[in-house]
Design a protein around this motif. Structure first.
Motif, PDB file in Angstrom:
ATOM      1  N   TYR A  40       2.025  12.418  -7.602  1.00  0.00           N
ATOM      2  CA  TYR A  40       2.629  11.911  -8.994  1.00  0.00           C
ATOM      3  C   TYR A  40       4.203  12.406  -9.349  1.00  0.00           C
ATOM      4  CZ  TYR A  40      -1.109   9.442 -11.548  1.00  0.00           C
ATOM      5  OH  TYR A  40      -2.115   8.654 -11.825  1.00  0.00           O
ATOM      6  N   ASN A  41       4.250  13.824  -8.579  1.00  0.00           N
ATOM      7  CA  ASN A  41       5.710  14.252  -8.919  1.00  0.00           C
ATOM      8  C   ASN A  41       6.657  13.787  -7.842  1.00  0.00           C
ATOM      9  OD1 ASN A  41       4.799  15.885 -11.193  1.00  0.00           O
ATOM     10  ND2 ASN A  41       4.371  17.639  -9.791  1.00  0.00           N
ATOM     11  N   VAL A  42       6.279  13.426  -6.764  1.00  0.00           N
ATOM     12  CA  VAL A  42       7.331  12.973  -5.902  1.00  0.00           C
ATOM     13  C   VAL A  42       7.944  11.713  -6.236  1.00  0.00           C
ATOM     14  CG1 VAL A  42       5.763  11.751  -4.194  1.00  0.00           C
ATOM     15  CG2 VAL A  42       7.808  13.248  -3.301  1.00  0.00           C
ATOM     16  N   SER A  43       7.197  10.691  -6.784  1.00  0.00           N
ATOM     17  CA  SER A  43       7.757   9.329  -7.266  1.00  0.00           C
ATOM     18  C   SER A  43       7.012   8.961  -8.392  1.00  0.00           C
ATOM     19  CB  SER A  43       7.704   8.448  -6.123  1.00  0.00           C
ATOM     20  OG  SER A  43       8.273   7.144  -6.498  1.00  0.00           O
ATOM     21  N   GLU A  44       7.534   8.208  -9.362  1.00  0.00           N
ATOM     22  CA  GLU A  44       6.855   7.573 -10.316  1.00  0.00           C
ATOM     23  C   GLU A  44       6.269   6.308  -9.805  1.00  0.00           C
ATOM     24  OE1 GLU A  44       9.379   5.411 -13.292  1.00  0.00           O
ATOM     25  OE2 GLU A  44      11.239   6.012 -12.335  1.00  0.00           O
ATOM     26  N   TYR A  45       6.709   5.902  -8.642  1.00  0.00           N
ATOM     27  CA  TYR A  45       6.284   4.656  -7.944  1.00  0.00           C
ATOM     28  C   TYR A  45       5.002   5.172  -6.778  1.00  0.00           C
ATOM     29  CZ  TYR A  45      10.179   2.423 -10.400  1.00  0.00           C
ATOM     30  OH  TYR A  45      10.930   2.571 -11.414  1.00  0.00           O
ATOM     31  N   ASN A  46       4.565   6.257  -6.755  1.00  0.00           N
ATOM     32  CA  ASN A  46       3.587   6.610  -5.602  1.00  0.00           C
ATOM     33  C   ASN A  46       2.531   5.914  -5.736  1.00  0.00           C
ATOM     34  OD1 ASN A  46       1.597   8.414  -4.126  1.00  0.00           O
ATOM     35  ND2 ASN A  46       3.344   8.900  -3.309  1.00  0.00           N
ATOM     36  N   ALA A  47       1.835   5.263  -4.520  1.00  0.00           N
ATOM     37  CA  ALA A  47       0.900   4.384  -4.391  1.00  0.00           C
ATOM     38  C   ALA A  47      -0.393   5.084  -5.110  1.00  0.00           C
ATOM     39  CB  ALA A  47       0.605   3.833  -3.447  1.00  0.00           C
ATOM     40  N   VAL A  48      -0.465   6.407  -4.940  1.00  0.00           N
ATOM     41  CA  VAL A  48      -1.777   7.054  -5.444  1.00  0.00           C
ATOM     42  C   VAL A  48      -2.045   6.454  -7.037  1.00  0.00           C
ATOM     43  CG1 VAL A  48      -0.486   9.161  -6.509  1.00  0.00           C
ATOM     44  CG2 VAL A  48      -2.795   9.287  -5.698  1.00  0.00           C
ATOM     45  N   ARG A  49      -1.088   6.286  -7.785  1.00  0.00           N
ATOM     46  CA  ARG A  49      -1.416   5.796  -9.149  1.00  0.00           C
ATOM     47  C   ARG A  49      -2.152   4.439  -9.098  1.00  0.00           C
ATOM     48  NH1 ARG A  49       2.796   7.909 -12.655  1.00  0.00           N
ATOM     49  NH2 ARG A  49       4.043   9.342 -11.478  1.00  0.00           N
ATOM     50  N   ILE A  50      -2.131   3.616  -8.351  1.00  0.00           N
ATOM     51  CA  ILE A  50      -2.769   2.368  -8.199  1.00  0.00           C
ATOM     52  C   ILE A  50      -4.245   2.348  -7.240  1.00  0.00           C
ATOM     53  CG2 ILE A  50      -0.900   0.890  -8.915  1.00  0.00           C
ATOM     54  CD1 ILE A  50      -0.836   0.131  -5.904  1.00  0.00           C
ATOM     55  N   PHE A  51      -4.173   3.549  -6.687  1.00  0.00           N
ATOM     56  CA  PHE A  51      -5.584   3.845  -5.709  1.00  0.00           C
ATOM     57  C   PHE A  51      -6.556   4.859  -6.183  1.00  0.00           C
ATOM     58  CE2 PHE A  51      -6.995   5.953  -1.751  1.00  0.00           C
ATOM     59  CZ  PHE A  51      -7.698   4.993  -1.307  1.00  0.00           C
ATOM     60  N   SER A  52      -6.033   5.866  -6.484  1.00  0.00           N
ATOM     61  CA  SER A  52      -6.684   7.213  -6.932  1.00  0.00           C
ATOM     62  C   SER A  52      -6.074   7.950  -8.085  1.00  0.00           C
ATOM     63  CB  SER A  52      -7.126   8.242  -5.732  1.00  0.00           C
ATOM     64  OG  SER A  52      -7.469   9.035  -6.170  1.00  0.00           O
ATOM     65  N   GLY A  53      -5.821   7.490  -9.138  1.00  0.00           N
ATOM     66  CA  GLY A  53      -4.948   7.769 -10.160  1.00  0.00           C
ATOM     67  C   GLY A  53      -5.720   8.977 -11.072  1.00  0.00           C
ATOM     68  N   GLU A  54      -5.071   9.760 -11.562  1.00  0.00           N
ATOM     69  CA  GLU A  54      -5.435  10.993 -12.602  1.00  0.00           C
ATOM     70  C   GLU A  54      -6.099  10.566 -13.771  1.00  0.00           C
ATOM     71  OE1 GLU A  54      -2.229  13.213 -13.843  1.00  0.00           O
ATOM     72  OE2 GLU A  54      -1.412  11.836 -15.230  1.00  0.00           O
ATOM     73  N   GLU A  55      -7.090  11.422 -14.093  1.00  0.00           N
ATOM     74  CA  GLU A  55      -7.972  10.963 -15.197  1.00  0.00           C
ATOM     75  C   GLU A  55      -7.409  11.917 -16.426  1.00  0.00           C
ATOM     76  OE1 GLU A  55     -11.976  12.011 -14.068  1.00  0.00           O
ATOM     77  OE2 GLU A  55     -12.329  10.181 -13.062  1.00  0.00           O
ATOM     78  N   LYS A  56      -7.386  11.370 -17.603  1.00  0.00           N
ATOM     79  CA  LYS A  56      -6.899  12.054 -18.883  1.00  0.00           C
ATOM     80  C   LYS A  56      -8.073  12.302 -19.646  1.00  0.00           C
ATOM     81  CE  LYS A  56      -2.442  10.299 -18.278  1.00  0.00           C
ATOM     82  NZ  LYS A  56      -1.047   9.603 -19.173  1.00  0.00           N
ATOM     83  N   SER A  57      -7.998  13.681 -20.527  1.00  0.00           N
ATOM     84  CA  SER A  57      -9.168  13.845 -21.538  1.00  0.00           C
ATOM     85  C   SER A  57      -9.165  12.675 -22.785  1.00  0.00           C
ATOM     86  CB  SER A  57      -8.543  15.160 -22.208  1.00  0.00           C
ATOM     87  OG  SER A  57      -7.390  14.950 -22.904  1.00  0.00           O
ATOM     88  N   THR A  58      -8.026  11.957 -22.804  1.00  0.00           N
ATOM     89  CA  THR A  58      -7.888  10.945 -23.749  1.00  0.00           C
ATOM     90  C   THR A  58      -8.413   9.664 -23.204  1.00  0.00           C
ATOM     91  OG1 THR A  58      -5.519  10.569 -23.271  1.00  0.00           O
ATOM     92  CG2 THR A  58      -6.110  12.131 -25.034  1.00  0.00           C
ATOM     93  N   ASP A  59      -8.905   9.468 -22.148  1.00  0.00           N
ATOM     94  CA  ASP A  59      -9.241   8.186 -21.504  1.00  0.00           C
ATOM     95  C   ASP A  59     -10.389   7.555 -22.344  1.00  0.00           C
ATOM     96  OD1 ASP A  59      -7.538   8.182 -19.634  1.00  0.00           O
ATOM     97  OD2 ASP A  59      -8.906   8.678 -17.889  1.00  0.00           O
ATOM     98  N   ASN A  60     -10.355   6.223 -22.298  1.00  0.00           N
ATOM     99  CA  ASN A  60     -11.477   5.442 -23.101  1.00  0.00           C
ATOM    100  C   ASN A  60     -11.788   3.980 -22.501  1.00  0.00           C
ATOM    101  OD1 ASN A  60      -9.221   3.699 -24.144  1.00  0.00           O
ATOM    102  ND2 ASN A  60      -8.834   5.332 -25.834  1.00  0.00           N
TER     103      ASN A  60
END
Length: 441
Positions: A40-60
């Motif tokens: 996530y930190n290396v690039s705002e466009y890293n493919a991890v965001r569309i493949f295995s993204g982070e979960e957040k406590s506020t997720d719904n």
């Protein structure tokens, strides 16, 4: 027959993202939080965001890792972060990596393959899958309307015409290349093939070639579920819609750079690993030898690898529980599992090392059940990580295995059976984000 076809893939626009190294990610879906955060930190466009993204406590239900993945992909397309190929293409994909001091170069073809129900045609599953990951993959596909990662398949050809074609193309300059940022850095090259006669030749060759899924079976079955859902809800379904196809990486078994690595098993023993009991009990089915080596990580690991290595049809397992020694197990009764435990399964299945380990050691001696397996057993490709986890006390014992052989994979899948989960590890795995398939008409 395997029905493959070219497609207009989406690729990162380096004018927007800089280096490809910063935006591709490993195809290991269950990344640990530390690795995911680094990507996530290396690039705002890293493919991890569309493949295995982070979960957040506020997720719904309306804002979660799946909805964010879909939003990110659509925004990247709108902003020109990823751009669509002008012509339908098949891609030649080369990965070069060093494994234990030896350099390997593996070359694949990236294309679309028509989805078919497994065990009904030319696409064969190789391993059992995990339902939890299947649900997650389905949600990613549903929200992104895209294949963000490739499904890896092995294929065997008789005349090596595809292999020769790939070698000819490799003599030319690639369209782009980059290094990954993984711990095991991989140099990757991609050639974009748009010449229609070449594409037609490739498609014709695959009509008589079965495909064996070696990585990404869960993703494949998620694509099938999505296809079936879309088909059921589309009265005008023709079979040519984009959701009828999935993104595949096709690996030739004749490639000199094909590397199959083993998955070792690390085991937790709630009451400790009872070494004396294990030695006595394991002799019912194995010949056991204690081998003493210098108390040095490299020396121990190299010796284990050498002592269990075999080119014959036999099972050898290394057992390490700490200290300056390990045990080598050699299966003595090769027909016991087939004759007594799994008579309904093929002989080929019963001879696979992971099956031998699961049935005769994990279940029989260490009382690992289906219900406790995920809590007590962890699969690990790295020998060094296995050693570290024993030294740290995270696990009590590790069982080191040889890699499954290609002829075993073919023999098991040919009769409709599946290898135990995490038996096959093709290395290196295709990077996520190198080529993306967006479902568009």
């Amino acid at each position: 027959m395997a029905n493959i076809k070219p497609f207009k893939g989406y690729r990162y626009n380096v004018e927007k993202v800089g280096s490809m190294s910063n935006v591709v990610c490993p195809s290991y879906y269950k990344l640990n939080d530390q690795k995911r955060a680094a990507l996530y930190n290396v690039s705002e466009y890293n493919a991890v965001r569309i493949f295995s993204g982070e979960e957040k406590s506020t997720d719904n239900e309306i804002n979660n890792k799946f909805t964010r993945a879909g939003d990110d992909l659509r925004r990247w397309i709108a902003e020109g972060v990823i751009k669509k190929e002008e012509k339908p293409a098949v891609y030649l994909y080369e990965q070069t990596v060093e494994v234990y001091g030896t350099t390997y170069t593996n070359t694949n073809l990236i294309t679309l393959a028509e989805l078919e129900e497994l065990n009904t045609g030319s696409i064969h599953p190789c391993e059992e899958m995990h339902e939890t990951s299947l649900r997650d993959y389905y949600e990613y596909i549903s929200h992104t309307k895209a294949d963000t990662s490739m499904i890896s398949c092995l294929y065997v050809e008789k005349d090596k015409e595809l292999l020769n074609l790939m070698n000819e193309i490799r003599e030319t300059e690639p369209d782009f290349e980059f290094n990954t940022l993984e711990d095991d850095s991989v140099h990757e090259k991609v050639w974009i093939i748009t010449y229609e006669p070449t594409i037609k030749f490739i498609a014709e060759q695959f009509k008589d070639i079965p495909l064996y899924i070696t990585d990404g079976q869960t993703r494949y079955e998620a694509c099938l579920r999505y296809r079936n859902y879309m088909k059921a809800n589309n009265p005008a379904h023709t079979g040519e819609e984009p959701y009828n196809y999935t993104l595949v990486s096709l690996m030739n078994t004749d490639s000199d750079g094909l590397v199959i690595l083993p998955f070792h098993r690390q085991v937790k023993c709630p009451r400790g690993f009872k070494e004396d009991y294990f030695i006595a009990a394991v002799q019912d089915h194995f010949k056991i030898e204690k081998i003493i080596v210098d108390n040095d990580e490299e020396e121990i690991l190299d010796t284990i690898k050498k002592q269990i290595s075999t080119t014959r049809k036999e099972t050898k397992i290394g057992v390490y529980c700490g200290g300056d020694y390990f045990y080598r197990l050699m299966l003595t009764d090769k027909d016991y599992i087939k004759n007594n435990l799994l008579p309904q399964m093929s002989k080929a299945y019963c001879s696979v090392d992971t099956v031998v380990l699961n049935k005769l050691i994990l279940e029989d001696l260490l009382n690992v059940t289906d219900e406790t397996y995920s809590e007590r057993v962890k699969e690990e490709r790295s020998r060094h990580q296995c050693f570290k986890h024993i030294e740290d006390g995270e696990f009590e014992v590790v069982f080191m295995l040889n890699a499954v052989k290609i002829d075993q994979i073919k023999a098991v899948t040919a009769v409709g059976e599946r290898l135990p989960h995490m038996t096959i590890s093709i290395f290196p795995k295709p990077s996520v984000g190198t080529i993306i398939n967006v479902f568009e008409n």
